[in-house]
Scaffold this active site. Structure first.
Site, PDB file in Angstrom:
ATOM      1  N   HIS A 155      88.806  40.323  36.128  1.00 54.86           N
ATOM      2  CA  HIS A 155      89.266  39.461  37.082  1.00 54.86           C
ATOM      3  C   HIS A 155      88.906  37.985  36.352  1.00 54.86           C
ATOM      4  O   HIS A 155      88.080  37.104  36.889  1.00 54.86           O
ATOM      5  CB  HIS A 155      88.709  39.407  38.283  1.00 54.86           C
ATOM      6  N   GLU A 255      94.373  38.244  35.346  1.00 52.43           N
ATOM      7  CA  GLU A 255      93.385  39.230  35.325  1.00 52.43           C
ATOM      8  C   GLU A 255      94.200  40.531  34.723  1.00 52.43           C
ATOM      9  O   GLU A 255      95.114  41.151  35.495  1.00 52.43           O
ATOM     10  CB  GLU A 255      92.943  39.554  36.721  1.00 52.43           C
TER      11      GLU A 255
END
Ligand code: TA6
Length: 281
Positions: A155, A255
């Site tokens: 992320h 991400e």
């Protein structure tokens, strides 16, 4: 050189310094929260309000979402993005490579705690190579007798000069799910961001580029055919206690993931790997 460091509240991290770069990696979450190549600006955005506290996720850097990305499918009381980012990992390997880069390997495996929320035996390794490029490889091993489903994400929060200055290349023609409207669309040009964005793109090529004025960041992935694009914009930044109200102006999350259609099934004894390499020019 690798140093073990600790904040005054006991929160532990590793600092890597070599010929090429410097990085900081928290043992909680195997979370790379700083990475800077010599003579280049920081790659990762880290909130000035980030918590470095037991059981709290760090706002910035590279949180690892595992074994699920986003909300748990059946039980919304379970932690968003799984438990990996708030669990202590173990440093199992460190090595100086011939080219002067440093290889770090961290491990997480099932425990009494993880089995309560995810009933599978597993091992997960995160390989981080800190060099002129930053490489991450998440290797998920099924040690159980039954197959399991995983959705994951690296992320990554990128540090940008200003949200108005960036564009994201490599998504043209890709379908995406818009989590804000819960609708699906196809991207038809270079992506620029001028409002809240929370999308899962199913990508066609494993190469995406973030342009930020004269600065470019290359994102090359393997074992992933989805990428999440997130910027919370103003209202949501204001609602987050670990982010300044205008924090959204200088960050974007891209991400590398296994999300939505790209969710994976890992059979017993099998390994699924998701890898990414970030380059800056
Ligand atoms: O990756 C995008 C997302 O799933 C968003 O929906 C947003 O909530 C973000 O992650 C951050 O999640 P967090 O749990 O770290 O606040």
């Amino acid at each position: 050189m690798l140093e073990h460091k600790i904040f005054t509240n006991g929160f532990k991290y590793i600092e890597v310094t070599n010929l090429h770069a410097q990085a900081k990696i928290a043992l909680q979450g195997a979370h790379v929260f700083e990475y800077k190549v010599k003579d280049k600006p920081a790659l990762l955005w880290l909130s000035s309000q980030a918590y470095f506290e037991e059981s709290k996720a760090i706002r910035g850097g590279i949180p690892i979402c595992f074994p699920w990305f986003g909300k748990h499918k059946e039980d919304s009381s379970l932690p968003q993005h799984g438990f990996a980012r708030t669990t202590l990992w173990e440093l199992v390997h460190e090595e100086e490579l011939e080219d002067g880069s440093t290889h770090i390997r961290l491990k997480l495996s099932d425990s009494e705690e993880t089995l309560k929320v995810w009933a599978y035996k597993f091992e997960v390794y995160l390989d981080v190579v800190v060099g002129e490029k930053l490489s991450l490889g998440l290797h998920i091993i099924n040690n159980d007798t039954k197959a399991f489903e995983v959705s994951t994400a690296l992320h990554t929060y990128f540090d940008i000069s200003h949200i108005d200055n960036i564009s994201i290349e490599g998504l043209d023609g890709c379908s995406y799910y818009d989590a804000l409207t819960q609708t699906s669309h196809v991207q038809n040009k270079i992506l620029q961001i001028n409002s809240e964005v929370d999308r899962v793109y199913q990508i066609k090529e494993n190469s995406v580029r973030l342009n930020d004025g004269s600065k470019q960041i290359g994102i090359e992935s393997k074992g992933s055919s989805s990428i999440v694009v997130w910027n919370p914009w103003k209202e949501k930044s204001m609602a987050m206690l670990d982010m300044l109200d205008d924090g959204y102006l200088n960050m974007v999350c891209l991400e590398t993931s296994n999300a939505r259609e790209d969710t994976r099934i890992v059979q017993p004894t099998q390994t699924h790997s998701i890898e990414v390499v970030y380059t800056q020019s």
